[in-house]
Design a protein around this motif. Structure first.
Motif, short mmCIF file in Angstrom:
data_model
loop_
_atom_site.label_atom_id
_atom_site.label_comp_id
_atom_site.label_asym_id
_atom_site.label_seq_id
_atom_site.Cartn_x
_atom_site.Cartn_y
_atom_site.Cartn_z
N GLY A 1 141.44 -19.10 -7.62
CA GLY A 1 140.95 -20.11 -8.57
C GLY A 1 141.77 -20.14 -9.86
N VAL A 2 142.56 -19.10 -10.09
CA VAL A 2 143.48 -19.15 -11.24
C VAL A 2 144.72 -19.91 -10.76
N LYS A 3 144.98 -21.04 -11.41
CA LYS A 3 146.07 -21.90 -10.92
C LYS A 3 147.44 -21.40 -11.35
N ARG A 4 147.49 -20.93 -12.62
CA ARG A 4 148.80 -20.54 -13.14
C ARG A 4 148.65 -19.56 -14.29
N VAL A 5 149.48 -18.55 -14.31
CA VAL A 5 149.52 -17.62 -15.44
C VAL A 5 150.91 -17.77 -16.05
N PHE A 6 150.96 -18.18 -17.30
CA PHE A 6 152.26 -18.49 -17.90
C PHE A 6 152.94 -17.21 -18.41
N ALA B 1 134.66 -10.12 -14.80
CA ALA B 1 133.88 -11.34 -15.09
C ALA B 1 134.55 -12.56 -14.46
N LEU B 2 135.86 -12.61 -14.53
CA LEU B 2 136.56 -13.78 -13.96
C LEU B 2 136.38 -13.85 -12.44
N TYR B 3 136.44 -12.70 -11.78
CA TYR B 3 136.21 -12.71 -10.32
C TYR B 3 134.85 -13.29 -10.01
N GLU B 4 133.86 -12.90 -10.82
CA GLU B 4 132.49 -13.40 -10.57
C GLU B 4 132.39 -14.90 -10.84
N ILE B 5 133.06 -15.34 -11.89
CA ILE B 5 132.90 -16.73 -12.33
C ILE B 5 133.76 -17.71 -11.53
N VAL B 6 135.04 -17.39 -11.43
CA VAL B 6 136.01 -18.40 -10.98
C VAL B 6 135.74 -18.89 -9.56
N GLU B 7 135.29 -17.97 -8.71
CA GLU B 7 135.04 -18.38 -7.33
C GLU B 7 133.94 -19.43 -7.25
N LYS B 8 133.04 -19.39 -8.26
CA LYS B 8 131.90 -20.33 -8.23
C LYS B 8 132.20 -21.65 -8.93
N VAL B 9 133.26 -21.68 -9.76
CA VAL B 9 133.51 -22.90 -10.55
C VAL B 9 134.31 -23.92 -9.74
N ILE C 1 147.96 -14.23 -23.27
CA ILE C 1 148.43 -14.87 -22.03
C ILE C 1 147.70 -16.20 -21.87
N LEU C 2 148.47 -17.23 -21.55
CA LEU C 2 147.88 -18.55 -21.29
C LEU C 2 147.63 -18.67 -19.78
N VAL C 3 146.40 -19.05 -19.44
CA VAL C 3 146.00 -19.08 -18.03
C VAL C 3 145.46 -20.47 -17.70
N GLN C 4 145.94 -21.05 -16.60
CA GLN C 4 145.44 -22.37 -16.19
C GLN C 4 144.45 -22.23 -15.04
N LEU C 5 143.32 -22.92 -15.20
CA LEU C 5 142.25 -22.83 -14.19
C LEU C 5 141.91 -24.23 -13.70
N ASN C 6 140.93 -24.31 -12.81
CA ASN C 6 140.50 -25.64 -12.36
C ASN C 6 139.61 -26.31 -13.40
N ASP C 7 138.72 -25.52 -14.00
CA ASP C 7 137.83 -26.08 -15.01
C ASP C 7 137.69 -25.05 -16.14
N ALA C 8 138.64 -25.08 -17.07
CA ALA C 8 138.71 -24.06 -18.13
C ALA C 8 137.44 -24.05 -18.98
N ARG C 9 136.92 -25.24 -19.27
CA ARG C 9 135.75 -25.32 -20.15
C ARG C 9 134.56 -24.57 -19.54
N VAL D 1 134.64 -22.20 -17.25
CA VAL D 1 134.91 -20.75 -17.21
C VAL D 1 134.69 -20.15 -18.60
N TYR D 2 135.15 -20.87 -19.60
CA TYR D 2 134.99 -20.40 -21.00
C TYR D 2 133.51 -20.17 -21.32
N GLN D 3 132.68 -21.15 -20.96
CA GLN D 3 131.24 -21.05 -21.25
C GLN D 3 130.62 -19.88 -20.49
#
Ligand SMILES: Cc1ncc(COP(=O)(O)O)c(C=O)c1O
Length: 353
Positions: free
Chosen positions: A283-288, A345-353, A295-303, A305-307
Protein backbone atom coordinates in the motif's frame (compact mmCIF):
# COMPACT_ATOMS: atom_id res chain seq x y z
CA UNK A 1 32.23 33.98 -10.49
CA UNK A 2 28.97 35.76 -9.84
CA UNK A 3 28.09 38.24 -12.57
CA UNK A 4 26.60 40.66 -10.06
CA UNK A 5 28.87 43.67 -10.40
CA UNK A 6 27.63 45.25 -7.21
CA UNK A 7 25.34 43.27 -4.87
CA UNK A 8 25.15 46.38 -2.68
CA UNK A 9 23.09 48.02 -5.40
CA UNK A 10 20.32 45.60 -4.39
CA UNK A 11 20.15 46.93 -0.82
CA UNK A 12 17.26 49.34 -0.27
CA UNK A 13 18.69 52.88 0.01
CA UNK A 14 17.07 53.62 3.40
CA UNK A 15 18.70 50.46 4.81
CA UNK A 16 22.12 51.39 3.41
CA UNK A 17 21.94 54.77 5.12
CA UNK A 18 20.32 53.44 8.32
CA UNK A 19 21.95 54.52 11.57
CA UNK A 20 21.88 51.38 13.77
CA UNK A 21 20.54 51.52 17.33
CA UNK A 22 23.44 51.67 19.74
CA UNK A 23 22.70 49.58 22.85
CA UNK A 24 24.35 49.87 26.27
CA UNK A 25 26.17 46.57 25.61
CA UNK A 26 27.37 47.87 22.22
CA UNK A 27 28.85 50.94 23.84
CA UNK A 28 30.59 49.08 26.67
CA UNK A 29 31.21 45.32 26.60
CA UNK A 30 34.21 44.74 28.90
CA UNK A 31 34.39 43.88 32.61
CA UNK A 32 33.53 46.47 35.27
CA UNK A 33 32.85 46.61 39.02
CA UNK A 34 29.56 48.44 38.75
CA UNK A 35 27.15 48.45 35.82
CA UNK A 36 24.71 51.36 35.88
CA UNK A 37 24.36 51.87 32.14
CA UNK A 38 21.35 49.82 30.94
CA UNK A 39 18.50 50.56 33.38
CA UNK A 40 18.58 46.95 34.52
CA UNK A 41 17.40 45.70 37.92
CA UNK A 42 20.57 45.49 40.09
CA UNK A 43 19.41 42.40 42.06
CA UNK A 44 20.73 39.11 40.72
CA UNK A 45 18.79 36.67 42.91
CA UNK A 46 19.95 33.49 41.19
CA UNK A 47 23.48 34.78 40.56
CA UNK A 48 23.09 33.87 36.90
CA UNK A 49 23.18 37.39 35.47
CA UNK A 50 19.54 36.99 34.31
CA UNK A 51 19.08 40.65 35.30
CA UNK A 52 21.61 41.69 32.62
CA UNK A 53 21.09 42.15 28.88
CA UNK A 54 22.84 39.50 26.78
CA UNK A 55 25.70 40.06 24.31
CA UNK A 56 24.01 41.67 21.27
CA UNK A 57 26.55 40.14 18.88
CA UNK A 58 26.80 36.71 20.55
CA UNK A 59 30.59 36.69 20.25
CA UNK A 60 31.17 33.55 22.33
CA UNK A 61 28.86 31.37 20.24
CA UNK A 62 30.19 32.84 17.00
CA UNK A 63 33.76 31.99 18.00
CA UNK A 64 32.72 28.42 18.78
CA UNK A 65 30.82 28.13 15.48
CA UNK A 66 33.77 29.64 13.59
CA UNK A 67 35.96 26.75 14.79
CA UNK A 68 33.32 24.10 14.07
CA UNK A 69 32.43 25.44 10.61
CA UNK A 70 35.85 26.73 9.55
CA UNK A 71 34.35 30.12 8.64
CA UNK A 72 35.38 33.48 10.22
CA UNK A 73 32.86 34.83 12.72
CA UNK A 74 32.68 38.06 10.66
CA UNK A 75 30.86 36.03 7.98
CA UNK A 76 28.14 34.91 10.40
CA UNK A 77 24.88 36.42 11.54
CA UNK A 78 22.90 34.74 14.31
CA UNK A 79 19.13 35.01 14.27
CA UNK A 80 16.18 33.95 16.39
CA UNK A 81 15.86 30.86 14.19
CA UNK A 82 16.64 30.98 10.47
CA UNK A 83 13.18 32.46 10.12
CA UNK A 84 14.49 35.73 11.56
CA UNK A 85 17.29 35.82 8.98
CA UNK A 86 14.74 35.23 6.19
CA UNK A 87 12.60 38.09 7.50
CA UNK A 88 15.59 40.46 7.71
CA UNK A 89 16.68 39.62 4.16
CA UNK A 90 13.24 40.73 2.94
CA UNK A 91 13.60 43.99 4.90
CA UNK A 92 17.03 44.62 3.42
CA UNK A 93 16.43 43.79 -0.26
CA UNK A 94 12.71 43.97 -1.06
CA UNK A 95 10.46 46.94 -1.62
CA UNK A 96 6.80 46.30 -0.75
CA UNK A 97 4.52 46.27 -3.80
CA UNK A 98 7.46 46.42 -6.22
CA UNK A 99 10.08 43.70 -5.72
CA UNK A 100 9.63 39.99 -6.22
CA UNK A 101 11.41 36.84 -5.09
CA UNK A 102 11.61 33.43 -6.73
CA UNK A 103 10.88 30.21 -4.87
CA UNK A 104 10.82 26.63 -6.14
CA UNK A 105 7.93 24.62 -4.70
CA UNK A 106 7.48 22.17 -3.19
CA UNK A 107 9.73 23.83 -0.61
CA UNK A 108 9.89 25.29 2.88
CA UNK A 109 6.75 27.38 3.43
CA UNK A 110 8.29 30.34 5.25
CA UNK A 111 9.73 31.95 2.09
CA UNK A 112 6.21 32.42 0.75
CA UNK A 113 4.78 33.56 4.10
CA UNK A 114 7.62 36.04 4.53
CA UNK A 115 7.03 37.44 1.04
CA UNK A 116 3.33 37.89 1.87
CA UNK A 117 4.20 39.63 5.15
CA UNK A 118 6.40 42.07 3.26
CA UNK A 119 3.91 42.49 0.38
CA UNK A 120 6.47 41.13 -2.06
CA UNK A 121 5.40 39.02 -5.04
CA UNK A 122 6.45 35.37 -4.80
CA UNK A 123 7.15 33.97 -8.28
CA UNK A 124 6.91 30.20 -8.05
CA UNK A 125 8.94 28.08 -10.46
CA UNK A 126 8.13 24.49 -9.54
CA UNK A 127 10.80 21.83 -9.24
CA UNK A 128 10.87 19.16 -11.95
CA UNK A 129 9.13 15.80 -11.44
CA UNK A 130 12.38 14.45 -9.97
CA UNK A 131 12.48 17.41 -7.54
CA UNK A 132 15.37 19.28 -9.21
CA UNK A 133 15.70 22.96 -10.16
CA UNK A 134 14.34 24.11 -13.53
CA UNK A 135 17.17 26.57 -14.10
CA UNK A 136 16.10 27.82 -17.53
CA UNK A 137 12.60 28.50 -16.30
CA UNK A 138 13.92 30.27 -13.18
CA UNK A 139 16.08 32.57 -15.28
CA UNK A 140 13.25 33.17 -17.77
CA UNK A 141 10.85 34.13 -14.99
CA UNK A 142 13.34 36.46 -13.28
CA UNK A 143 13.11 40.15 -14.09
CA UNK A 144 14.62 43.43 -12.90
CA UNK A 145 12.53 43.33 -9.75
CA UNK A 146 13.67 39.82 -8.75
CA UNK A 147 15.77 40.52 -5.69
CA UNK A 148 16.16 37.06 -4.15
CA UNK A 149 16.05 33.42 -5.19
CA UNK A 150 15.42 30.84 -2.45
CA UNK A 151 16.96 27.40 -2.92
CA UNK A 152 16.50 24.78 -0.22
CA UNK A 153 19.04 21.95 -0.31
CA UNK A 154 18.45 19.36 1.00
CA UNK A 155 14.91 20.38 0.20
CA UNK A 156 11.98 20.29 2.60
CA UNK A 157 9.56 18.44 2.13
CA UNK A 158 11.09 16.28 -0.63
CA UNK A 159 14.28 15.43 1.30
CA UNK A 160 16.68 15.34 -1.68
CA UNK A 161 19.68 17.56 -2.35
CA UNK A 162 19.60 19.80 -5.40
CA UNK A 163 22.26 19.38 -8.08
CA UNK A 164 25.44 21.35 -7.39
CA UNK A 165 25.96 22.28 -11.07
CA UNK A 166 22.46 23.78 -11.28
CA UNK A 167 22.99 25.86 -8.15
CA UNK A 168 26.35 27.04 -9.47
CA UNK A 169 24.77 28.15 -12.76
CA UNK A 170 22.15 30.11 -10.85
CA UNK A 171 24.78 31.74 -8.64
CA UNK A 172 26.52 32.85 -11.82
CA UNK A 173 23.47 34.00 -13.75
CA UNK A 174 20.74 35.17 -11.37
CA UNK A 175 21.03 38.92 -10.91
CA UNK A 176 19.92 39.03 -7.30
CA UNK A 177 20.78 37.43 -3.96
CA UNK A 178 20.82 33.62 -3.98
CA UNK A 179 19.75 32.23 -0.59
CA UNK A 180 20.66 28.57 -0.09
CA UNK A 181 18.82 27.14 2.90
CA UNK A 182 20.91 24.32 4.35
CA UNK A 183 18.79 23.54 7.41
CA UNK A 184 19.39 19.80 6.84
CA UNK A 185 23.00 19.92 5.60
CA UNK A 186 24.40 17.95 8.55
CA UNK A 187 22.42 14.90 7.41
CA UNK A 188 23.53 15.25 3.80
CA UNK A 189 26.31 13.63 1.81
CA UNK A 190 26.80 16.96 -0.05
CA UNK A 191 29.27 19.69 0.88
CA UNK A 192 27.98 22.96 2.28
CA UNK A 193 28.06 26.12 0.14
CA UNK A 194 29.56 28.10 3.05
CA UNK A 195 33.02 27.45 1.62
CA UNK A 196 32.11 29.34 -1.59
CA UNK A 197 31.27 32.67 0.03
CA UNK A 198 34.37 34.47 -1.22
CA UNK A 199 33.59 33.39 -4.80
CA UNK A 200 29.98 34.59 -4.76
CA UNK A 201 29.25 37.96 -3.09
CA UNK A 202 25.53 37.43 -3.85
CA UNK A 203 25.42 34.17 -1.84
CA UNK A 204 23.68 33.81 1.53
CA UNK A 205 23.70 30.38 3.19
CA UNK A 206 21.23 29.63 5.96
CA UNK A 207 21.81 26.94 8.57
CA UNK A 208 20.11 26.22 11.88
CA UNK A 209 20.77 24.53 15.21
CA UNK A 210 17.13 23.35 15.23
CA UNK A 211 17.76 20.09 13.39
CA UNK A 212 20.99 18.06 13.74
CA UNK A 213 22.12 20.01 16.82
CA UNK A 214 18.86 19.22 18.64
CA UNK A 215 18.31 22.80 19.77
CA UNK A 216 14.99 23.75 18.15
CA UNK A 217 13.82 25.19 21.45
CA UNK A 218 16.79 27.57 21.71
CA UNK A 219 15.83 29.26 18.38
CA UNK A 220 19.18 29.79 16.75
CA UNK A 221 19.66 30.19 13.01
CA UNK A 222 22.83 31.18 11.19
CA UNK A 223 23.20 33.23 8.02
CA UNK A 224 26.61 33.05 6.33
CA UNK A 225 27.41 35.82 3.85
CA UNK A 226 30.04 38.37 2.84
CA UNK A 227 31.14 40.56 5.75
CA UNK A 228 29.45 43.72 4.49
CA UNK A 229 26.08 42.01 4.26
CA UNK A 230 26.57 40.53 7.74
CA UNK A 231 27.17 44.07 9.03
CA UNK A 232 23.89 45.18 7.41
CA UNK A 233 21.99 42.24 8.97
CA UNK A 234 23.41 43.22 12.37
CA UNK A 235 22.33 46.80 11.83
CA UNK A 236 18.72 45.83 10.99
CA UNK A 237 18.14 43.15 13.65
CA UNK A 238 16.58 43.93 17.05
CA UNK A 239 19.48 44.75 19.42
CA UNK A 240 19.19 41.69 21.71
CA UNK A 241 17.72 39.14 19.29
CA UNK A 242 19.21 36.04 20.95
CA UNK A 243 18.24 35.72 24.62
CA UNK A 244 20.81 35.15 27.36
CA UNK A 245 19.42 31.69 28.34
CA UNK A 246 19.57 30.62 24.67
CA UNK A 247 23.14 31.85 24.27
CA UNK A 248 24.21 29.89 27.32
CA UNK A 249 22.39 26.72 26.33
CA UNK A 250 23.82 26.86 22.81
CA UNK A 251 27.35 27.55 24.02
CA UNK A 252 27.24 24.51 26.32
CA UNK A 253 25.85 22.25 23.58
CA UNK A 254 28.42 23.36 21.02
CA UNK A 255 31.16 22.03 23.29
CA UNK A 256 29.80 18.52 22.92
CA UNK A 257 30.68 17.72 19.32
CA UNK A 258 30.97 14.01 20.09
CA UNK A 259 27.33 13.74 21.16
CA UNK A 260 26.32 15.71 18.07
CA UNK A 261 28.21 13.37 15.75
CA UNK A 262 26.95 10.28 17.51
CA UNK A 263 23.33 11.42 17.21
CA UNK A 264 23.73 12.16 13.52
CA UNK A 265 25.20 8.70 12.92
CA UNK A 266 22.31 7.10 14.80
CA UNK A 267 19.72 9.17 12.91
CA UNK A 268 21.33 8.27 9.57
CA UNK A 269 21.39 4.55 10.29
CA UNK A 270 17.79 4.75 11.56
CA UNK A 271 16.88 6.64 8.40
CA UNK A 272 18.27 3.85 6.21
CA UNK A 273 16.39 1.20 8.17
CA UNK A 274 13.16 3.18 8.09
CA UNK A 275 13.55 3.80 4.34
CA UNK A 276 13.82 0.04 3.68
CA UNK A 277 10.97 -0.87 6.00
CA UNK A 278 8.63 1.71 4.49
CA UNK A 279 9.25 0.25 1.05
CA UNK A 280 8.18 -3.19 2.23
CA UNK A 281 4.75 -2.07 3.44
CA UNK A 282 1.96 -3.07 1.08
CA UNK A 283 0.00 0.00 0.00
CA UNK A 284 3.02 2.30 0.17
CA UNK A 285 3.31 3.50 -3.41
CA UNK A 286 6.65 5.25 -3.28
CA UNK A 287 9.38 6.18 -0.82
CA UNK A 288 11.42 9.10 -2.10
CA UNK A 289 15.23 9.12 -1.73
CA UNK A 290 16.38 11.40 1.08
CA UNK A 291 19.46 13.32 2.13
CA UNK A 292 17.76 14.69 5.27
CA UNK A 293 16.35 13.49 8.61
CA UNK A 294 12.90 12.90 7.11
CA UNK A 295 11.36 10.79 4.38
CA UNK A 296 8.58 11.61 1.93
CA UNK A 297 6.22 8.68 1.40
CA UNK A 298 3.47 8.35 -1.21
CA UNK A 299 0.36 6.35 -0.37
CA UNK A 300 -3.02 5.68 -1.93
CA UNK A 301 -4.89 7.91 0.50
CA UNK A 302 -2.44 9.97 2.57
CA UNK A 303 -5.14 11.94 4.37
CA UNK A 304 -6.87 8.80 5.66
CA UNK A 305 -3.55 7.26 6.79
CA UNK A 306 -2.61 10.52 8.51
CA UNK A 307 -5.88 10.56 10.48
CA UNK A 308 -5.54 6.91 11.48
CA UNK A 309 -1.96 7.48 12.64
CA UNK A 310 -3.18 10.35 14.79
CA UNK A 311 -5.80 8.05 16.31
CA UNK A 312 -2.90 5.77 17.30
CA UNK A 313 -1.01 8.70 18.84
CA UNK A 314 1.51 9.09 16.02
CA UNK A 315 1.84 12.45 14.32
CA UNK A 316 3.49 12.83 10.92
CA UNK A 317 3.09 15.69 8.44
CA UNK A 318 0.41 15.53 5.78
CA UNK A 319 1.89 17.09 2.64
CA UNK A 320 -0.78 15.79 0.25
CA UNK A 321 -2.00 19.29 -0.65
CA UNK A 322 1.48 20.47 -1.61
CA UNK A 323 2.50 20.80 -5.27
CA UNK A 324 4.08 17.57 -6.66
CA UNK A 325 3.46 15.80 -3.32
CA UNK A 326 0.10 14.29 -4.14
CA UNK A 327 -0.89 11.74 -1.45
CA UNK A 328 2.39 12.19 0.40
CA UNK A 329 3.22 12.12 4.10
CA UNK A 330 6.48 13.50 5.46
CA UNK A 331 7.92 11.41 8.23
CA UNK A 332 10.71 12.59 10.53
CA UNK A 333 13.25 9.93 11.47
CA UNK A 334 12.84 9.23 15.19
CA UNK A 335 14.47 6.89 17.67
CA UNK A 336 14.53 3.16 16.93
CA UNK A 337 11.43 2.52 19.04
CA UNK A 338 9.54 5.52 17.63
CA UNK A 339 10.26 4.31 14.09
CA UNK A 340 9.15 0.80 14.99
CA UNK A 341 5.87 2.15 16.38
CA UNK A 342 5.30 3.97 13.10
CA UNK A 343 6.02 0.91 10.99
CA UNK A 344 3.76 -1.30 13.10
CA UNK A 345 0.95 1.24 12.92
CA UNK A 346 1.36 1.61 9.16
CA UNK A 347 1.10 -2.16 8.63
CA UNK A 348 -2.17 -2.10 10.56
CA UNK A 349 -3.55 0.94 8.77
CA UNK A 350 -2.38 0.82 5.18
CA UNK A 351 -3.77 -2.59 4.31
CA UNK A 352 -7.22 -1.35 5.30
CA UNK A 353 -7.12 2.03 3.50
C1 LIG B 1 14.29 24.31 5.15
C2 LIG B 1 14.06 24.91 6.49
N1 LIG B 1 14.62 26.08 6.79
C3 LIG B 1 14.44 26.65 7.99
C4 LIG B 1 13.67 26.04 8.95
C5 LIG B 1 13.44 26.74 10.27
O1 LIG B 1 14.58 26.79 10.99
P1 LIG B 1 14.61 27.57 12.38
O2 LIG B 1 14.12 26.64 13.41
O3 LIG B 1 16.07 27.89 12.52
O4 LIG B 1 13.78 28.82 12.24
C6 LIG B 1 13.05 24.83 8.69
C7 LIG B 1 12.19 24.20 9.71
O5 LIG B 1 11.51 23.26 9.53
C8 LIG B 1 13.26 24.24 7.43
O6 LIG B 1 12.68 23.08 7.11
Amino acid sequence: MSNIPNWKGLVLPHILSLQAYSSARDEFSGDAKVFLDANENPFDEEQQNWNRYPDPLQKKIKNQLAKIKGIPSENMFLGNGSDEAIDLLFRIFCKAGESNVITCPPTYGMYKVSSSIHNVENIEVALSEDFQLEINSILKNANEQSKMLFICSPNNPTGNSLRKDDIQKLLESFKGIVVIDEAYIDFSAQNSWIHELSKYPNLVVLQTLSKAWGLASARLGIAFANQELIAILNKVKPPYNISGPSQRLVSTSLKNIEAFEQQINTILSERDKLYQKLQDIPGVKRVFPTDSNFILVQLNDARAVYQKLIAKGIVVRDRSNVKLCNNCLRVTVGTESQNESLILALYEIVEKV
